[in-house]
Design a protein around this motif. Structure first.
Motif, PDB file in Angstrom:
ATOM      1  N   GLY A 160       0.838  -1.207   0.000  1.00 46.27           N
ATOM      2  CA  GLY A 160       0.000   0.000   0.000  1.00 46.27           C
ATOM      3  C   GLY A 160       0.865   1.246   0.000  1.00 46.27           C
ATOM      4  O   GLY A 160       1.653   1.464   0.928  1.00 46.27           O
ATOM      5  N   ALA A 161       0.726   2.060  -1.071  1.00 49.25           N
ATOM      6  CA  ALA A 161       1.544   3.277  -1.169  1.00 49.25           C
ATOM      7  C   ALA A 161       0.690   4.518  -0.981  1.00 49.25           C
ATOM      8  O   ALA A 161       0.674   5.422  -1.812  1.00 49.25           O
ATOM      9  CB  ALA A 161       2.281   3.306  -2.503  1.00 49.25           C
ATOM     10  N   THR A 164       1.057   6.702   4.395  1.00 46.04           N
ATOM     11  CA  THR A 164       1.777   5.911   5.403  1.00 46.04           C
ATOM     12  C   THR A 164       2.856   5.060   4.739  1.00 46.04           C
ATOM     13  O   THR A 164       4.007   5.031   5.200  1.00 46.04           O
ATOM     14  CB  THR A 164       0.794   5.011   6.178  1.00 46.04           C
ATOM     15  OG1 THR A 164      -0.244   5.832   6.691  1.00 46.04           O
ATOM     16  CG2 THR A 164       1.473   4.286   7.313  1.00 46.04           C
ATOM     17  N   GLU A 167       5.719   7.307   3.431  1.00 41.55           N
ATOM     18  CA  GLU A 167       6.561   7.840   4.515  1.00 41.55           C
ATOM     19  C   GLU A 167       7.414   6.728   5.122  1.00 41.55           C
ATOM     20  O   GLU A 167       8.571   6.942   5.466  1.00 41.55           O
ATOM     21  CB  GLU A 167       5.692   8.520   5.576  1.00 41.55           C
ATOM     22  CG  GLU A 167       5.045   9.786   5.033  1.00 41.55           C
ATOM     23  CD  GLU A 167       4.518  10.726   6.113  1.00 41.55           C
ATOM     24  OE1 GLU A 167       4.063  10.230   7.157  1.00 41.55           O
ATOM     25  OE2 GLU A 167       4.568  11.953   5.890  1.00 41.55           O
ATOM     26  N   ILE A 195       4.154  -1.897  -2.972  1.00 42.96           N
ATOM     27  CA  ILE A 195       3.185  -2.503  -3.895  1.00 42.96           C
ATOM     28  C   ILE A 195       1.844  -1.801  -3.708  1.00 42.96           C
ATOM     29  O   ILE A 195       1.300  -1.758  -2.608  1.00 42.96           O
ATOM     30  CB  ILE A 195       3.035  -4.016  -3.642  1.00 42.96           C
ATOM     31  CG1 ILE A 195       4.410  -4.696  -3.727  1.00 42.96           C
ATOM     32  CG2 ILE A 195       2.065  -4.635  -4.640  1.00 42.96           C
ATOM     33  CD1 ILE A 195       4.359  -6.209  -3.634  1.00 42.96           C
ATOM     34  N   ALA A 197      -2.190  -0.821  -5.346  1.00 45.79           N
ATOM     35  CA  ALA A 197      -3.273  -1.220  -6.257  1.00 45.79           C
ATOM     36  C   ALA A 197      -3.560  -0.176  -7.333  1.00 45.79           C
ATOM     37  O   ALA A 197      -3.800  -0.510  -8.489  1.00 45.79           O
ATOM     38  CB  ALA A 197      -4.539  -1.478  -5.442  1.00 45.79           C
ATOM     39  N   CYS A 228      -1.004  -2.972  -8.925  1.00 45.23           N
ATOM     40  CA  CYS A 228      -0.829  -4.333  -8.414  1.00 45.23           C
ATOM     41  C   CYS A 228      -1.754  -4.531  -7.216  1.00 45.23           C
ATOM     42  O   CYS A 228      -1.472  -4.039  -6.117  1.00 45.23           O
ATOM     43  CB  CYS A 228       0.620  -4.573  -7.981  1.00 45.23           C
ATOM     44  SG  CYS A 228       1.765  -4.549  -9.347  1.00 45.23           S
ATOM     45  N   THR A 259       0.346  -1.517   5.037  1.00 47.87           N
ATOM     46  CA  THR A 259      -0.103  -0.120   5.200  1.00 47.87           C
ATOM     47  C   THR A 259      -1.138   0.226   4.123  1.00 47.87           C
ATOM     48  O   THR A 259      -1.014   1.224   3.422  1.00 47.87           O
ATOM     49  CB  THR A 259       1.089   0.876   5.101  1.00 47.87           C
ATOM     50  OG1 THR A 259       1.712   0.729   3.816  1.00 47.87           O
ATOM     51  CG2 THR A 259       2.123   0.652   6.176  1.00 47.87           C
ATOM     52  N   VAL A 262      -6.595   2.503   6.896  1.00 44.79           N
ATOM     53  CA  VAL A 262      -6.996   2.378   8.296  1.00 44.79           C
ATOM     54  C   VAL A 262      -8.509   2.445   8.425  1.00 44.79           C
ATOM     55  O   VAL A 262      -9.194   2.936   7.532  1.00 44.79           O
ATOM     56  CB  VAL A 262      -6.358   3.504   9.158  1.00 44.79           C
ATOM     57  CG1 VAL A 262      -4.856   3.357   9.193  1.00 44.79           C
ATOM     58  CG2 VAL A 262      -6.742   4.880   8.652  1.00 44.79           C
ATOM     59  N   THR A 351      -1.278  19.483   3.513  1.00 47.23           N
ATOM     60  CA  THR A 351      -1.009  18.054   3.573  1.00 47.23           C
ATOM     61  C   THR A 351       0.382  17.835   3.010  1.00 47.23           C
ATOM     62  O   THR A 351       0.620  18.117   1.831  1.00 47.23           O
ATOM     63  CB  THR A 351      -2.023  17.292   2.696  1.00 47.23           C
ATOM     64  OG1 THR A 351      -3.326  17.729   3.056  1.00 47.23           O
ATOM     65  CG2 THR A 351      -1.920  15.805   2.906  1.00 47.23           C
ATOM     66  N   VAL A 352       1.272  17.387   3.833  1.00 48.55           N
ATOM     67  CA  VAL A 352       2.660  17.213   3.381  1.00 48.55           C
ATOM     68  C   VAL A 352       3.126  15.817   3.775  1.00 48.55           C
ATOM     69  O   VAL A 352       2.927  15.388   4.914  1.00 48.55           O
ATOM     70  CB  VAL A 352       3.587  18.282   4.022  1.00 48.55           C
ATOM     71  CG1 VAL A 352       5.014  18.122   3.513  1.00 48.55           C
ATOM     72  CG2 VAL A 352       3.086  19.687   3.730  1.00 48.55           C
ATOM     73  N   ALA A 353       3.707  15.100   2.824  1.00 51.06           N
ATOM     74  CA  ALA A 353       4.237  13.761   3.112  1.00 51.06           C
ATOM     75  C   ALA A 353       5.758  13.842   3.164  1.00 51.06           C
ATOM     76  O   ALA A 353       6.379  14.443   2.283  1.00 51.06           O
ATOM     77  CB  ALA A 353       3.825  12.784   2.021  1.00 51.06           C
TER      78      ALA A 353
HETATM   79  P1  NAD Z   1      -4.622   5.290   2.599  1.00 49.43           P
HETATM   80  O1  NAD Z   1      -5.966   4.676   2.521  1.00 49.43           O
HETATM   81  O2  NAD Z   1      -4.498   6.738   2.342  1.00 49.43           O
HETATM   82  O3  NAD Z   1      -3.633   4.533   1.572  1.00 49.43           O
HETATM   83  C1  NAD Z   1      -3.617   3.136   1.445  1.00 49.43           C
HETATM   84  C2  NAD Z   1      -3.075   2.752   0.070  1.00 49.43           C
HETATM   85  O4  NAD Z   1      -3.085   1.339  -0.018  1.00 49.43           O
HETATM   86  C3  NAD Z   1      -3.913   3.311  -1.066  1.00 49.43           C
HETATM   87  O5  NAD Z   1      -3.074   3.925  -2.014  1.00 49.43           O
HETATM   88  C4  NAD Z   1      -4.597   2.069  -1.633  1.00 49.43           C
HETATM   89  O6  NAD Z   1      -4.806   2.141  -3.040  1.00 49.43           O
HETATM   90  C5  NAD Z   1      -3.586   0.966  -1.288  1.00 49.43           C
HETATM   91  N1  NAD Z   1      -4.241  -0.340  -1.192  1.00 49.43           N
HETATM   92  C6  NAD Z   1      -5.378  -0.665  -0.525  1.00 49.43           C
HETATM   93  N2  NAD Z   1      -5.667  -1.967  -0.682  1.00 49.43           N
HETATM   94  C7  NAD Z   1      -4.694  -2.494  -1.462  1.00 49.43           C
HETATM   95  C8  NAD Z   1      -4.438  -3.786  -1.977  1.00 49.43           C
HETATM   96  N3  NAD Z   1      -5.244  -4.828  -1.732  1.00 49.43           N
HETATM   97  N4  NAD Z   1      -3.333  -3.976  -2.745  1.00 49.43           N
HETATM   98  C9  NAD Z   1      -2.495  -2.948  -2.989  1.00 49.43           C
HETATM   99  N5  NAD Z   1      -2.682  -1.700  -2.537  1.00 49.43           N
HETATM  100  C10 NAD Z   1      -3.777  -1.463  -1.781  1.00 49.43           C
HETATM  101  O7  NAD Z   1      -4.051   4.888   4.027  1.00 49.43           O
HETATM  102  P2  NAD Z   1      -2.792   5.470   4.826  1.00 49.43           P
HETATM  103  O8  NAD Z   1      -1.663   5.753   3.927  1.00 49.43           O
HETATM  104  O9  NAD Z   1      -2.582   4.539   5.960  1.00 49.43           O
HETATM  105  O10 NAD Z   1      -3.331   6.836   5.404  1.00 49.43           O
HETATM  106  C11 NAD Z   1      -4.458   6.848   6.304  1.00 49.43           C
HETATM  107  C12 NAD Z   1      -4.884   8.287   6.552  1.00 49.43           C
HETATM  108  O11 NAD Z   1      -3.877   8.979   7.282  1.00 49.43           O
HETATM  109  C13 NAD Z   1      -5.088   9.049   5.253  1.00 49.43           C
HETATM  110  O12 NAD Z   1      -6.172   9.905   5.410  1.00 49.43           O
HETATM  111  C14 NAD Z   1      -3.816   9.826   5.109  1.00 49.43           C
HETATM  112  O13 NAD Z   1      -3.976  11.025   4.371  1.00 49.43           O
HETATM  113  C15 NAD Z   1      -3.435  10.086   6.556  1.00 49.43           C
HETATM  114  N6  NAD Z   1      -1.981  10.248   6.694  1.00 49.43           N
HETATM  115  C16 NAD Z   1      -1.483  11.505   6.562  1.00 49.43           C
HETATM  116  C17 NAD Z   1      -0.116  11.705   6.641  1.00 49.43           C
HETATM  117  C18 NAD Z   1       0.433  13.123   6.486  1.00 49.43           C
HETATM  118  O14 NAD Z   1      -0.353  14.067   6.490  1.00 49.43           O
HETATM  119  N7  NAD Z   1       1.717  13.296   6.325  1.00 49.43           N
HETATM  120  C19 NAD Z   1       0.750  10.622   6.854  1.00 49.43           C
HETATM  121  C20 NAD Z   1       0.210   9.337   6.969  1.00 49.43           C
HETATM  122  C21 NAD Z   1      -1.170   9.166   6.882  1.00 49.43           C
END
Ligand code: NAD
Length: 405
Positions: A160-161, A164, A167, A195, A197, A228, A259, A262, A351-353
């Motif tokens: 999951g990219a 989270t 980072e 990896i 999707a 993927c 990751t 959530v 929003t900054v990563a």
């Molecule tokens: P997310 O839902 O934003 O990202 C998860 C990623 O996993 C998505 O790109 C999704 O397409 C991929 N995915 C899901 N199922 C999959 C599968 N079966 N196979 C492959 N890929 C798959 O979740 P997150 O990154 O954990 O973030 C959670 C929340 O926390 C979000 O709202 C995010 O914006 C926030 N967050 C913010 C920051 C920041 O502001 N710097 C940092 C971390 C998280």
């Protein structure tokens, strides 16, 4: 005297308590419940997972922020909320807690979407213990390599990219020289793969900014596999379908980290709220639609973004902003007997990563930020939030303690 029960000492719950302690001016009692005696900065878990920060650097004692004249802290597990009876059931207490106002801020958990083997065969990163477990696992694999010479021991897959995953990958790149030293290899020999999707990463950013982020990740040597869809995880193996209509493909690694997103605390479903993935769509006063003495904030809340069919994404910044609102609203209701606040509205600072310690990209105060300045802006946004909690930053600098001796 009115009793306010706050469930969860994450960003939202802890800030609500800190503010209420000041705003109630002795006219209410607060009870804070959390399973841990410490608060941790969930936004920095990836740094602990990579081993760039010790757990103690992102955690501190709840008691350091509690004014015991106003607030009672209970260390326990919340099992169920009964909003019709205005009670909360805890795991280790026979008598449920009762309340006049309740603030539910129970935070997030990892979402595996029911994917077979994901829970059993991947490492999760939702709390300090899990993050530390990831680091220990990676170090063990590096040590194993010296004996086994199994190339998989040097491979790390992040599933999951989203923010989270990105980072985390960046933090792992920073840590690579240390891992290499343990394994007795060159840093480039340690393979970090993401990896994902979706075909298009970072949908919240415009194409140019998203491309910048993708190129940054790739330039640092992270292998990025998009389109993927992961469908199954076996021990040390990720199974996915690339594109449409193709069969299963797989990739192996000694370390697989999950990751993919959530959801809110499972207590929300357990309590019978009208929830989706543990999140409840709240009113414009941040209440449960059926119970106006019950507030739902942070990662268990879905606040609809005006003019959009979607809620705001859950972030620490949003959680802290909700806490501001709720503390004001409760203080008015307790002290003045009425609601004075306008409906809740949210203005994001940006929003900054981050990708490693010195690079980041995103949008801050309405401007695109990239590279070192992005990193600086990210830290500014985080620091501002922490300062708002009332001296948390000072505590972070000095009041550290070690969770794991
Ligand atoms: P997310 O839902 O934003 O990202 C998860 C990623 O996993 C998505 O790109 C999704 O397409 C991929 N995915 C899901 N199922 C999959 C599968 N079966 N196979 C492959 N890929 C798959 O979740 P997150 O990154 O954990 O973030 C959670 C929340 O926390 C979000 O709202 C995010 O914006 C926030 N967050 C913010 C920051 C920041 O502001 N710097 C940092 C971390 C998280």
């Amino acid at each position: 005297m009115k009793k306010i029960v706050v469930l969860g000492a994450g960003y939202a719950g802890l800030k609500t308590v800190v503010l209420l302690q000041k705003k109630l001016k002795g006219e209410g009692r607060i009870v804070l419940v959390d399973r841990n005696t410490y608060h941790y900065e969930a936004t920095d878990l990836h740094e602990v997972a990579a081993g760039n920060l010790p757990p103690a650097k992102i955690s501190y004692q709840v008691s350091d922020l509690i004014n015991s004249k106003v607030t009672t802290f209970i260390q326990d597990e919340v099992v169920k909320i009964n909003p019709d009876d205005k009670t909360v059931e805890l795991a280790h207490r026979e008598q449920p807690l009762d309340y006049d106002y309740c603030v539910v801020s129970l935070g997030f958990t990892s979402e595996t979407f029911g994917i077979e083997g994901a829970k059993e065969n991947t490492l999760q990163m939702t709390n300090v213990k899990e993050a530390l477990e990831i680091h220990r696992h990676i170090v063990d694999k590096m040590k194993d390599y010296k004996i086994t010479k199994n190339p998989d021991d040097l491979k790390i897959i992040v599933c999951g990219a989203g923010f989270t995953g990105i980072e985390l990958a960046g933090a792992l790149v920073d840590a690579r020289p240390r891992y290499a030293q343990i394994a007795g290899v060159k840093p480039e020999d340690i393979q970090i793969s993401l990896i994902e999707a979706s075909e298009r990463l970072l949908p919240m950013f415009n194409q140019d900014l998203a491309n910048y982020g993708v190129n940054l990740v790739k330039k640092l040597g992270v292998h990025l596999y998009t389109s993927c869809l992961i469908s199954r995880i076996k021990p040390s193996t990720v199974i996915y379908q690339h594109g449409r209509g193709n069969g299963d493909e797989s990739m192996t690694a000694g370390t697989i980290i999950w990751t993919t997103g959530v959801s809110g605390s499972p207590v929300m479903a357990e309590s019978g709220f009208n929830e989706r993935r543990g999140r409840v769509v709240v009113t414009d006063h941040l209440n449960d639609p059926d119970h106006e003495d019950l507030y739902i904030i942070g990662d268990v809340a879905a606040v609809m973004a005006p003019g959009s069919p979607r809620p705001y994404p859950t972030t620490a910044q949003l959680a802290l902003s909700m806490a501001d609102y709720v503390a004001d609203d409760i203080a008015d209701r307790v002290r003045k007997g009425e609601r004075l606040s306008e409906p809740y509205s949210y203005k994001s600072l940006g929003t900054v990563a981050s990708v490693g310690n010195t690079r980041a990209f995103g949008v801050a105060m309405g401007h695109e930020v990239k590279g070192y300045i992005g990193s600086f802006m990210k830290k500014m946004i985080a620091n501002r939030s922490l300062l708002e909690v009332g001296g948390l930053k000072g505590l972070l600098a000095k009041g550290r303690f070690d969770l794991y001796h």
